[in-house]
Design a protein around this motif. Structure first.
Motif, short mmCIF file in Angstrom:
data_model
loop_
_atom_site.label_atom_id
_atom_site.label_comp_id
_atom_site.label_asym_id
_atom_site.label_seq_id
_atom_site.Cartn_x
_atom_site.Cartn_y
_atom_site.Cartn_z
N THR A 1 8.22 -6.06 14.89
CA THR A 1 7.72 -5.11 13.39
C THR A 1 6.49 -4.36 13.94
N LEU A 2 5.50 -4.49 14.08
CA LEU A 2 3.77 -4.44 14.34
C LEU A 2 4.67 -3.16 15.27
N GLY A 3 5.38 -3.71 16.47
CA GLY A 3 5.82 -2.01 17.15
C GLY A 3 6.04 -1.22 16.38
N TYR A 4 7.17 -1.45 15.08
CA TYR A 4 7.83 -0.57 14.48
C TYR A 4 6.83 0.62 13.64
N ALA A 5 5.68 -0.06 13.47
CA ALA A 5 5.02 -0.10 12.29
C ALA A 5 3.92 1.38 13.32
N CYS A 6 4.09 0.89 14.45
CA CYS A 6 2.60 1.58 15.04
C CYS A 6 3.16 2.54 15.57
N LEU A 7 4.76 2.61 16.19
CA LEU A 7 5.76 3.93 16.21
C LEU A 7 5.36 4.99 15.23
N ARG B 1 0.76 -1.24 0.03
CA ARG B 1 0.27 0.15 -0.13
C ARG B 1 1.02 1.25 0.12
N LYS B 2 0.30 2.28 0.82
CA LYS B 2 1.32 3.19 0.58
C LYS B 2 2.07 3.40 0.91
N TYR B 3 2.44 3.03 2.55
CA TYR B 3 3.71 2.77 3.65
C TYR B 3 3.31 1.27 4.18
N ASN B 4 4.60 1.48 3.79
CA ASN B 4 5.71 -0.13 4.01
C ASN B 4 6.40 -0.32 4.92
N VAL B 5 6.57 -1.80 5.90
CA VAL B 5 7.14 -1.48 6.91
C VAL B 5 8.14 -2.76 6.51
N THR C 1 1.06 15.42 12.23
CA THR C 1 -0.72 15.74 12.63
C THR C 1 -1.13 14.16 12.94
N ILE C 2 -2.48 13.93 13.48
CA ILE C 2 -3.40 13.27 13.68
C ILE C 2 -4.18 12.70 12.04
N ASN C 3 -3.27 11.39 12.32
CA ASN C 3 -4.05 10.09 11.33
C ASN C 3 -3.59 10.56 9.32
N GLU C 4 -1.94 11.22 9.94
CA GLU C 4 -1.45 11.48 8.41
C GLU C 4 -1.31 10.15 7.86
N THR C 5 -1.09 8.97 8.45
CA THR C 5 -0.85 8.27 7.31
C THR C 5 -2.00 6.65 8.53
N PRO C 6 -2.67 6.93 7.12
CA PRO C 6 -4.25 6.01 7.83
C PRO C 6 -3.55 4.92 7.87
N ALA C 7 -4.55 3.77 8.78
CA ALA C 7 -4.16 2.41 8.82
C ALA C 7 -4.07 1.81 8.14
N ASP C 8 -5.33 2.25 7.31
CA ASP C 8 -5.37 1.16 6.12
C ASP C 8 -5.06 1.42 5.11
N GLU C 9 -3.54 2.21 5.42
CA GLU C 9 -2.79 2.74 3.99
C GLU C 9 -0.67 1.76 4.45
N LEU C 10 -0.89 0.97 5.29
CA LEU C 10 0.08 0.54 6.07
C LEU C 10 0.42 -1.18 6.18
N THR C 11 1.43 -1.21 5.81
CA THR C 11 1.72 -3.00 5.13
C THR C 11 2.89 -3.45 6.40
N VAL C 12 2.89 -4.39 6.83
CA VAL C 12 4.08 -4.83 7.47
C VAL C 12 4.31 -6.10 6.97
N SER C 13 6.15 -6.37 6.69
CA SER C 13 5.69 -7.79 5.91
C SER C 13 7.68 -8.23 6.16
N LEU C 14 7.87 -9.28 6.81
CA LEU C 14 8.65 -9.86 7.64
C LEU C 14 9.52 -10.69 6.05
N PHE C 15 10.92 -10.38 6.13
CA PHE C 15 11.29 -11.71 4.85
C PHE C 15 12.73 -12.43 5.78
N ARG C 16 13.26 -13.47 5.38
CA ARG C 16 13.66 -14.35 5.83
C ARG C 16 14.64 -14.70 4.97
#
Length: 155
Positions: free
Chosen positions: A127-133, A105-109, A140-155
């Motif tokens: 990693t979820l903590g990083y995204a929440c931080l 999506r727009k923002y990807n951790v 500003t409030i809700n500058e990053t909408p939660a539905d525009e944020l993804t979290v991915s783990l790679f190994r």
């Protein structure tokens, strides 16, 4: 009058006792000089955490022997860093054709774990903590909408 508190620990248990130490006249004068602000100075920031700690300790006094209260606990030795943050531009195609990019999506951790690193449930929580931080430290409030944020783990 300002009070200083000295923290002591009882050897037999984990009970912490506080003793008020009143400043003498010389210390009062030094404190008054240090806290005196000119009209151009910003207002002094009030430190609320020590009061919150003391209130929690009083509220939990019946079970204080079974508890460790740690004020302003440091989460890491180094600054917390996201391994990779990918932000899609506004004018980017809505759907990317790449096998990884199509879920973005727009923002990807993204968190990367090398071959020698452990990949566990705690890695996911970190990693979820990083995204929440990232979301929580916005300008500003809700500058990053939660539905525009993804979290991915790679190994």
């Amino acid at each position: 009058m300002l009070l200083k508190y000295q923290q002591t620990k009882v050897k037999a248990g984990r009970i912490r006792k506080y003793q008020a130490i009143l400043p003498n006249k010389r210390e009062e004068t030094i404190i008054a000089q240090k806290t005196k602000k000119s009209s151009s100075d910003k207002a002094q920031k009030i430190q609320w955490h020590p009061a919150f700690y003391a209130a929690a300790e009083l509220e939990l006094k019946e079970n204080i022997e079974e508890l460790d209260l740690i004020s302003e606990y440091h989460l890491s030795k180094e600054p917390i860093r996201i391994d990779l943050l990918i932000i899609k531009e506004e004018n980017a195609d809505k759907v990317m054709k790449n096998e990884i990019g199509h879920i973005m999506r727009k923002y990807n951790v993204l968190e990367y774990k090398g071959p020698g690193d452990e990949l566990s449930i705690d890695t996911l929580y970190k990693t979820l903590g990083y995204a929440c931080l990232y979301k929580g430290y916005e300008k500003t409030i809700n500058e990053t909408p939660a539905d525009e944020l993804t979290v991915s783990l790679f190994r």
